[in-house]
Design an enzyme around this catalytic site. Structure first.
Site, short mmCIF file in Angstrom:
data_model
loop_
_atom_site.label_atom_id
_atom_site.label_comp_id
_atom_site.label_asym_id
_atom_site.label_seq_id
_atom_site.Cartn_x
_atom_site.Cartn_y
_atom_site.Cartn_z
N MET A 1 1.05 -1.74 0.21
CA MET A 1 -0.23 -0.06 -0.16
C MET A 1 1.06 1.20 0.19
O MET A 1 1.90 1.45 0.76
CB MET A 1 -1.18 -0.07 1.39
CG MET A 1 -2.78 0.05 0.86
SD MET A 1 -3.64 -0.69 2.30
CE MET A 1 -3.36 -2.56 1.56
N ASP A 182 2.00 -7.87 3.70
CA ASP A 182 1.13 -6.82 2.87
C ASP A 182 2.57 -6.56 2.09
O ASP A 182 3.54 -6.06 1.75
CB ASP A 182 1.00 -5.36 3.37
CG ASP A 182 0.85 -4.13 2.33
OD1 ASP A 182 1.49 -4.27 1.42
OD2 ASP A 182 -0.03 -4.08 2.35
N ILE A 183 3.25 -7.76 0.84
CA ILE A 183 3.69 -8.24 0.18
C ILE A 183 3.71 -7.11 -1.69
O ILE A 183 2.83 -7.51 -2.17
CB ILE A 183 4.08 -9.01 -0.14
CG1 ILE A 183 4.46 -9.85 0.98
CG2 ILE A 183 5.62 -9.32 -1.20
CD1 ILE A 183 4.04 -11.45 0.80
N GLU A 184 4.27 -6.00 -2.18
CA GLU A 184 3.56 -5.56 -2.26
C GLU A 184 5.61 -4.77 -3.30
O GLU A 184 6.64 -4.95 -2.94
CB GLU A 184 3.10 -4.08 -2.67
CG GLU A 184 3.79 -3.48 -1.82
CD GLU A 184 1.96 -2.35 -0.99
OE1 GLU A 184 2.09 -1.38 -2.61
OE2 GLU A 184 1.36 -2.35 -0.96
N GLY A 185 5.76 -4.06 -4.50
CA GLY A 185 6.49 -3.90 -5.17
C GLY A 185 8.06 -4.70 -5.69
O GLY A 185 7.63 -5.77 -6.23
#
Length: 534
Positions: A1, A182-185
């Site tokens: 996020m 939360d895993i992103e990028g």
């Protein structure tokens, strides 16, 4: 996020596909016509192509099996501090607190946003106390790890044992029942960190289950209008194959960058959710689990970015929120979050039709907390919600505050408090919302008005009296009652420095905090609970 109605659950009918012991009863033999034979070939082809026929069949089963659970995100380290524990500031029952990341200087040590250690968050942000207060009011927290900025623990910490211990420490300290990853990028493609995270979470989850304190785990991932990315699907599969008991997949229905001049955010969001449903159905089927459509929906969550998204053309409106809430109830979506409670208000001092990207306002026209109130109406609760270790909330009618164990000054009727000042009153910590005097923090406000005080949380029995911090260390003369002091003279009284505001004699410096502006002695020290004037 980025830094950026009620439903009644319907019990599904018996599903033979979900029963491993079920066998089809013997049927009378029939001759296959060419039409039937062609249909059979098509069916077998669909099954061989990845279970598509099975998914289509499962989508036509009974209605929702879950009541959608609302758990909006709060950016813990953002200024001004959002008082998520105060029901007048937050209509939500539960909140997801983000983000825990690795300490920039100690990669295996958890921190809040890379800015506060866990102890610093407790003292500077009153985080532990506010969590206690929320739980006493019947709410709870989800602990969110990761996010787009900084480095999540599994990315920064390459020592498996220390990583596992960091997760264990977090879950124990905050008595966490729900963990949000939360895993992103770039983290989503980091195979080594994905493996470390799976092993650490699976270990801690099993330990908690063995001790009778089960840990629910959600995976939060970016999504496109067509569904999860290939890396996202792989991350879900890795969790399941790594023996993590995954409660669900929460997709970030935001920043689609669809290229449309006027994108319809609700349509894009529901498209993304339907795409995710197909992917999760197929993934479980490939792993040997036949889930009905409602069972799959109960394992999916949605998190829109309320108001203005990071993509200029994309704005998630209140009408979109209402549509998503209806979609969630109709389908039995397991979870609905939003980014974020900090942003749930109109921006001030902005011009009409100007795109506003902000962390503390939505960038669209709205009433304060309007989005929160839409989602707060969802009927569900967190899986495994229940009691926590007891935190004593005093009987305020009978509690007498003891200066020796009160972490902040005890409230006084005659004192003038500026906004942000913290006090103790009848065993509870309060913070002034604005300047006030003579307003009892524990008193209910008059109908139609707001209290001048926010409830922070209960005083712990192990706390101690505040220790003022001197702003100067060069004062050595002790105050004496018979001396005549001129303006600017400095003295020590009870070990603390003061400065005369005007000529005075026989008036001893005050030790009642805050010290009134008309007191002849100005304090040259800072008292815990007193907001910084810098």
């Amino acid at each position: 996020m980025t830094d950026r109605a009620t439903s009644v659950a319907v019990r599904p009918e018996y599903d033979p596909l979900a029963d491993p012991d079920w066998q089809e009863p013997e049927q009378p033999r029939r001759r296959l016509s060419w039409t039937r034979l062609g249909l059979l070939i098509l069916v077998l082809g669909a099954i061989g192509a990845g279970g598509t026929f099975e998914v289509i069949h499962l989508r036509n089963t009974a209605g929702p099996t879950a009541k959608s659970w609302a758990v909006p995100y709060v950016d813990v380290t953002l200024t001004p501090t959002f008082q998520f524990q105060d029901p007048t500031a937050n209509p939500a029952n539960d909140v997801a607190l983000g983000f825990v990341v690795a300490d920039p200087d100690k990669p295996c040590t958890p921190s809040w946003g890379g800015s506060y250690s866990l102890d610093e968050a407790a003292s500077s942000l009153e985080l532990d106390r506010r969590i206690d207060q929320l739980r006493q009011a019947g709410g709870d927290i989800t602990l969110s790890l990761g996010g787009l900025n900084n480095k999540e623990l599994a990315v920064a910490c390459t020592d498996q044992a220390r990583l596992t211990d960091s997760y264990r420490q977090l879950v124990k300290r905050y008595d966490v029942k729900t963990l949000d990853l939360d895993i992103e990028g770039t983290a989503l493609a980091d195979q080594a960190s994905l493996g470390r995270r799976v092993e650490a979470v699976a270990t801690v989850q099993k330990e908690r289950a063995k001790s009778g304190k089960p840990l629910t785990v959600w995976l939060t991932l970016p999504v496109a209008p067509s569904g999860l990315t290939d890396d996202g699907v792989a991350a879900v599969r890795g969790m399941l194959e790594g023996d993590v008991d995954l409660r669900g997949v929460n997709v970030m229905t935001m920043d689609f960058n669809s290229g449309d001049a006027h994108p319809k955010m609700l349509s894009l969001s529901t498209s993304a959710l339907n795409g995710t449903h197909k992917q999760i159905s197929d993934l479980y089927l490939r792993l040997g689990q036949k889930l009905t459509s409602p069972q799959v929906w109960s394992r999916i969550g949605a998190t829109p970015m309320i108001g203005q998204n990071d993509v200029d053309a994309e704005r998630f409106t209140l009408e979109d929120a209402q549509g998503l809430a209806k979609f969630a109830v109709d389908n039995g979506l397991g979870r609905v979050s939003m980014w974020s409670l900090n942003r749930d208000a109109s921006c001030r001092g902005t011009f009409q039709n100007v795109v506003v990207h902000a962390n503390t306002c939505s960038g669209v026209e709205q009433d304060a907390l309007a989005f929160s109130k839409v989602f707060a109406g969802l009927p569900g609760k967190a899986a495994g919600s229940g009691t926590h270790d007891a935190v004593d909330i005093p009987n305020q009618a009978t509690t007498v505050d003891d200066p020796k164990v009160s972490p902040y000054p005890i409230w006084r009727m005659t004192a003038m408090y500026i906004g942000g000042y913290k006090v103790v009153w009848h065993g509870v910590v309060y913070e002034a919302k604005w300047a006030n005097s003579g307003v009892d923090p524990s008193a209910a406000p008059a109908t139609g008005t707001q209290s001048a005080w926010s409830v922070i949380g209960p005083v712990s029995p192990v706390e101690k009296a505040p220790k003022p911090t001197p702003a100067v260390t060069t004062v050595t003369k002790l105050w004496k009652p018979d001396n005549l002091y001129s303006r600017g003279d400095r003295v020590l009284f009870n070990g603390l420095p003061y400065e005369a505001r005007w000529t005075t004699k026989d008036d001893s410096p005050s030790t009642e905090f805050p010290i009134d502006a008309d007191d002849p002695w100005k304090p040259l020290f800072n008292v815990p609970g007193e907001p910084s004037t810098n």
